[in-house]
Design a protein around this motif. Structure first.
Motif, PDB file in Angstrom:
ATOM      1  N   THR A   1     -31.814  21.039  -6.159  1.00  0.00           N
ATOM      2  CA  THR A   1     -30.906  20.539  -7.183  1.00  0.00           C
ATOM      3  C   THR A   1     -30.101  19.372  -6.617  1.00  0.00           C
ATOM      4  OG1 THR A   1     -29.241  21.162  -8.842  1.00  0.00           O
ATOM      5  CG2 THR A   1     -28.995  22.148  -6.661  1.00  0.00           C
TER       6      THR A   1
ATOM      7  N   MET B   1     -37.164  18.328 -13.820  1.00  0.00           N
ATOM      8  CA  MET B   1     -36.294  18.447 -14.994  1.00  0.00           C
ATOM      9  C   MET B   1     -35.183  17.398 -14.916  1.00  0.00           C
ATOM     10  SD  MET B   1     -35.860  22.615 -14.945  1.00  0.00           S
ATOM     11  CE  MET B   1     -35.657  22.759 -16.722  1.00  0.00           C
TER      12      MET B   1
ATOM     13  N   HIS C   1     -34.292  20.247 -10.117  1.00  0.00           N
ATOM     14  CA  HIS C   1     -33.268  20.390 -11.170  1.00  0.00           C
ATOM     15  C   HIS C   1     -32.320  19.201 -11.045  1.00  0.00           C
ATOM     16  CE1 HIS C   1     -29.247  21.787 -12.483  1.00  0.00           C
ATOM     17  NE2 HIS C   1     -29.869  22.551 -13.358  1.00  0.00           N
TER      18      HIS C   1
ATOM     19  N   VAL D   1     -39.301  23.384  -8.170  1.00  0.00           N
ATOM     20  CA  VAL D   1     -38.604  22.804  -9.318  1.00  0.00           C
ATOM     21  C   VAL D   1     -37.549  21.817  -8.813  1.00  0.00           C
ATOM     22  CG1 VAL D   1     -37.133  23.284 -11.327  1.00  0.00           C
ATOM     23  CG2 VAL D   1     -38.870  24.975 -10.638  1.00  0.00           C
TER      24      VAL D   1
ATOM     25  N   VAL E   1     -31.430  22.936 -21.562  1.00  0.00           N
ATOM     26  CA  VAL E   1     -31.014  24.055 -20.691  1.00  0.00           C
ATOM     27  C   VAL E   1     -29.814  24.842 -21.221  1.00  0.00           C
ATOM     28  CG1 VAL E   1     -32.004  23.094 -18.577  1.00  0.00           C
ATOM     29  CG2 VAL E   1     -29.618  22.565 -19.183  1.00  0.00           C
TER      30      VAL E   1
ATOM     31  N   SER F   1     -27.225  26.307 -15.604  1.00  0.00           N
ATOM     32  CA  SER F   1     -28.636  25.998 -15.880  1.00  0.00           C
ATOM     33  C   SER F   1     -29.528  26.213 -14.655  1.00  0.00           C
ATOM     34  CB  SER F   1     -28.779  24.568 -16.396  1.00  0.00           C
ATOM     35  OG  SER F   1     -28.366  23.649 -15.405  1.00  0.00           O
ATOM     36  N   LEU F   2     -29.009  25.977 -13.455  1.00  0.00           N
ATOM     37  CA  LEU F   2     -29.836  26.182 -12.253  1.00  0.00           C
ATOM     38  C   LEU F   2     -30.223  27.658 -12.124  1.00  0.00           C
ATOM     39  CD1 LEU F   2     -31.094  24.999  -9.600  1.00  0.00           C
ATOM     40  CD2 LEU F   2     -29.024  25.817  -8.449  1.00  0.00           C
TER      41      LEU F   2
ATOM     42  N   VAL G   1     -32.736  28.598 -14.885  1.00  0.00           N
ATOM     43  CA  VAL G   1     -34.058  28.028 -14.586  1.00  0.00           C
ATOM     44  C   VAL G   1     -34.716  28.790 -13.430  1.00  0.00           C
ATOM     45  CG1 VAL G   1     -35.167  25.987 -13.549  1.00  0.00           C
ATOM     46  CG2 VAL G   1     -33.649  25.725 -15.539  1.00  0.00           C
TER      47      VAL G   1
ATOM     48  N   ILE H   1     -36.812  25.201  -4.547  1.00  0.00           N
ATOM     49  CA  ILE H   1     -36.024  24.672  -5.658  1.00  0.00           C
ATOM     50  C   ILE H   1     -35.025  23.689  -5.068  1.00  0.00           C
ATOM     51  CG2 ILE H   1     -34.363  25.262  -7.479  1.00  0.00           C
ATOM     52  CD1 ILE H   1     -35.708  28.037  -7.645  1.00  0.00           C
TER      53      ILE H   1
END
Ligand code: 0WD
Length: 255
Positions: free
Chosen positions: A144, A12, A92, A90, A67, A124-125, A128, A142
């Motif tokens: 970020t 993303m 992010h 994911v 988001v 948003s994290l 998501v 995940i």
């Protein structure tokens, strides 16, 4: 090992070829992963599609996901579930703040600007992660992206630094929640990289020069370096690590 063959990751935040998300996508692709891309708005659709196609993997899924919209996030992950079933992670790579609030005194941050930066760059994290959880049926990872400005008061970074501190805390709380599902949550604190988002930060060139001259490795960070560390965090090699932040910044944070 570092091979991610047979695994699917959602990336993303690709805006263009300079995006850190694109560096992560290339590293994931090199490790054999299958990718799904999400982009912020219609304006970005064709460029993200073009970049995705340039990897040469047929039928790569490219989906809209603003988001700031719960509906967008829900719809996006429902579409991903329908198309690929299980995902394994994911990336992010999303942040936003008003340009006029990325210079001068932090003190002048408006309520609107504060909420906007926190909404897109931090909340948003969590939003998501909540949707992605159901798709990570084999466990997952995940990752970020954060910045040193969340740990220290760095000139001009201002409200984005406060949002990054909130993001960093979210990483720890999400890691605590999702560990029981075999899902790990970590961040990479990247050194400054010249991207679309970075351009709006006041005196960015001065920051880059400071890294080149003083960071232990005497060079600025590349998207590839961030991408390769992301592959480590997505792979089994990092299976014992969660709730952690890894600085990929030529060592600048130790000074
Ligand atoms: O020096 C840097 N460039 C650093 C960036 C150092 C350390 C961390 N980071 C972080 C950023 O804070 C961000 O979290 O890395 C992440 C990626 O940023 P980037 O690669 O530097 O910048 P960019 O290529 O602009 O990607 C950020 C993207 C947006 O791009 P634009 O330029 O369109 O604002 O975040 C996405 C968007 O694609 N984004 C959104 N995605 C979904 N919904 C939204 C939104 N509402 N708003 C922005």
């Amino acid at each position: 090992n570092f091979s991610l063959a047979g695994k699917t990751f959602v990336v993303m935040g690709v805006a263009n070829k300079r995006s850190i998300a694109w560096g992560i996508a290339r590293s994931l692709h090199n490790a054999g992963a299958r990718l799904v891309f999400t982009y912020a708005g219609e304006r970005l659709e064709s460029s993200v599609r073009e970049l995705a196609d340039s990897l040469g993997a047929e039928g790569t899924l490219v989906l809209p996901c603003d988001v700031t919209s719960d509906e967008d996030i829900t719809t996006c992950f429902a579409q991903i579930k329908e198309a690929v079933g299980t995902i394994h992670g994911v990336a992010h790579c999303i942040a936003f703040a008003k340009t006029e609030e990325l210079k001068g005194e932090y003190l002048n941050t408006t309520r609107d600007g504060f909420l906007l930066a926190h909404n897109i760059s931090s909340y948003s994290l969590t939003a998501v992660a909540k949707e992605a959880r159901g798709l990570m049926t084999e466990g997952g990872s995940i990752v970020t992206l954060t910045y040193l400005g969340g740990e220290r008061a760095i000139k001009n970074y201002n409200v984005m630094g406060v949002a990054k501190a909130s993001l960093d805390a979210s990483v720890r709380y999400l890691a605590a929640d999702l560990g029981k599902d075999g899902i790990r949550v970590n961040s990479i604190s990247a050194g400054p990289i010249r991207t679309l988002s970075a351009k709006v930060i006041g005196e960015f060139n001065t920051i880059l020069k400071e890294i080149e001259e003083n960071a232990p490795l005497r060079r600025t960070t590349t998207p590839e370096e961030v991408g390769d560390t992301a592959v480590f965090l997505f792979s089994d090699m990092s299976r014992g690590i969660t709730g952690e932040n890894i600085h990929v910044d030529s060592g600048y944070h130790i000074l």
